[in-house]
Motif scaffolding. Structure first.
Motif, short mmCIF file in Angstrom:
data_model
loop_
_atom_site.label_atom_id
_atom_site.label_comp_id
_atom_site.label_asym_id
_atom_site.label_seq_id
_atom_site.Cartn_x
_atom_site.Cartn_y
_atom_site.Cartn_z
N PHE A 99 0.85 -1.19 0.00
CA PHE A 99 0.00 0.00 0.00
C PHE A 99 0.88 1.24 0.00
O PHE A 99 1.83 1.35 0.79
N PRO A 100 0.62 2.21 -0.89
CA PRO A 100 1.49 3.39 -0.97
C PRO A 100 1.56 4.15 0.35
O PRO A 100 0.61 4.14 1.13
N LYS A 101 2.70 4.82 0.55
CA LYS A 101 2.95 5.43 1.86
C LYS A 101 2.95 6.95 1.84
O LYS A 101 2.88 7.58 2.90
N THR A 102 3.06 7.56 0.65
CA THR A 102 3.08 9.03 0.64
C THR A 102 1.69 9.55 0.25
O THR A 102 0.92 8.87 -0.44
N TYR A 103 1.43 10.78 0.68
CA TYR A 103 0.12 11.40 0.40
C TYR A 103 -0.13 11.45 -1.10
O TYR A 103 -1.22 11.12 -1.57
N LYS A 114 -9.26 13.83 -1.51
CA LYS A 114 -8.49 14.47 -0.43
C LYS A 114 -8.90 13.92 0.93
O LYS A 114 -8.05 13.68 1.79
N TYR A 115 -10.21 13.74 1.13
CA TYR A 115 -10.66 13.27 2.43
C TYR A 115 -10.09 11.87 2.74
O TYR A 115 -9.50 11.65 3.79
N THR A 116 -10.28 10.95 1.79
CA THR A 116 -9.86 9.56 2.05
C THR A 116 -8.33 9.49 2.20
O THR A 116 -7.82 8.77 3.07
N ALA A 117 -7.62 10.26 1.36
CA ALA A 117 -6.15 10.26 1.48
C ALA A 117 -5.75 10.79 2.85
O ALA A 117 -4.86 10.23 3.51
N GLY A 118 -6.42 11.85 3.31
CA GLY A 118 -6.11 12.41 4.62
C GLY A 118 -6.39 11.40 5.73
O GLY A 118 -5.61 11.26 6.68
#
Ligand code: SF4
Length: 335
Positions: A99-103, A114-118
């Motif tokens: 699973f990716p680790k950066t925003y 934006k919400y889910t990434a946050g």
């Protein structure tokens, strides 16, 4: 903001939800996608079953599309799961299944805004990224006495920046969950439980008795109403269905239905396509409410006299209605 009080309150009081017991980004992602537009209580059984069926991103990436849709049948807003499937494939292909680790990488996944990434960055990785959902909007609007209309994007963006300023001084994975939990259980839309709230001392809405006025949310447009004639088309122990290609409910199976108020007109129009049907029984009238749409469905069972096999309708064993992923609007039709 009284961040310490808020975080202590969360640690002592939060509901022990299955997806709050982990920091595994795959689980956090699945839960956040499921929670979009959907109540926690509805999501809980789906989440556990989903994780059993698709325990990791590889299983999800390789999942059969119908099995995936069947596993979320009833949750609605199915586009999110089509994107989830695409995102899982992307994680396998471009991130070797990790699973990716950066925003930036998380935000690049299909269906992740934006919400889910946050939410993923703060809850799974304890990174200070704002996750502004409806609960957080309500708590902040009240706590800070902000009376901007939160249906308007520029006002939500402003609030997102305020939330971002707060989270950099907090413990991100606790703060994000605490704000969501506070909004869901204490700072509720109606009758907030201010006497149990850890933010009461400095809450502007509480001080000025403005809880019922905030947040400001302008009225939504009236839902469009559509009348359908819906046909349960039987051919002995088989039934005709079609897999939707339209954006709404894409890939879900449906009974054929037609925008009309007249069965006779529909049968007449179908005859012109070499489909001849005979009415058997009126199965009743059904209504299904979507966010922006209401379907009124007048449902008939009809028997096939002649079927144009080039049509978009496909024949299935009658029992497969139970096993195929079906839109709830049609699942509730009693045959
Ligand atoms: S004091 Fe009341 S209105 Fe203010 S944040 Fe707490 S629950 Fe919401």
């Amino acid at each position: 903001m009284d961040i310490n009080k808020l975080e202590t309150w969360y640690q002592e009081n939060h509901r022990k939800l299955v997806f709050r017991k982990t920091k595994e980004p795959y689980y956090i992602w699945v839960s956040e996608i499921m929670l979009q537009q959907t109540q926690v209580d509805t999501v809980l059984p789906f989440f556990s079953r989903f994780i059993e069926t698709f325990p990791d991103v590889f299983t999800l990436a390789n999942a059969d599309e119908d099995l995936l849709h069947k596993s979320v049948e009833g949750l609605g807003y199915y586009r999110r799961f089509r994107y989830m499937h695409l995102a899982a494939k992307k994680i396998v292909e471009e991130f070797n299944g990790i699973f990716p680790k950066t925003y930036k990488e998380v935000l690049s996944l299909p269906g992740v805004g934006k919400y889910t990434a946050g939410a993923i960055m703060s809850i799974a990785y304890n990174q200070p990224y704002s996750a502004l959902d409806g609960n957080v909007i309500r708590v902040l609007s009240r706590y800070l006495n902000i009376d901007d209309d939160m249906r308007i994007e520029k006002h939500r963006k402003k609030l997102d920046l305020i939330n971002q300023d707060i989270i950099v001084n907090a413990t991100p994975y606790i703060y994000t969950q605490a704000m969501m939990e506070l909004g869901a259980t204490i700072c509720k839309p109606k009758n907030p439980l201010c006497d149990a709230c850890p933010l009461q001392v400095h809450c502007q809405a509480f001080a000025n008795d403005l809880q019922s006025k905030l947040p400001v949310l302008s009225k939504l447009k009236k839902q469009k109403e559509i009348n359908y004639i819906t046909l349960v088309i039987r051919d002995k122990d088989q039934i005709y269905l079609y897999k939707r290609t339209e954006e709404l409910l894409k890939n879900m199976y449906m009974y054929p239905q037609f925008e009309s108020e007249s069965l006779q007109q529909v049968l007449f129009d179908l005859e012109a396509q070499n489909i001849i049907l005979e009415p058997v029984e009126h199965l009743g009238q059904y209504k299904h409410v979507f966010t922006h749409l209401i379907w009124y469905m007048d449902v008939y069972e009809v028997r096939v006299i002649q079927m144009n096999e080039q049509s978009i309708y496909e024949k299935y064993p009658y029992q497969s209605v139970k096993t195929l992923p079906m839109a709830i609007a049609h699942r509730k039709i009693k045959r």
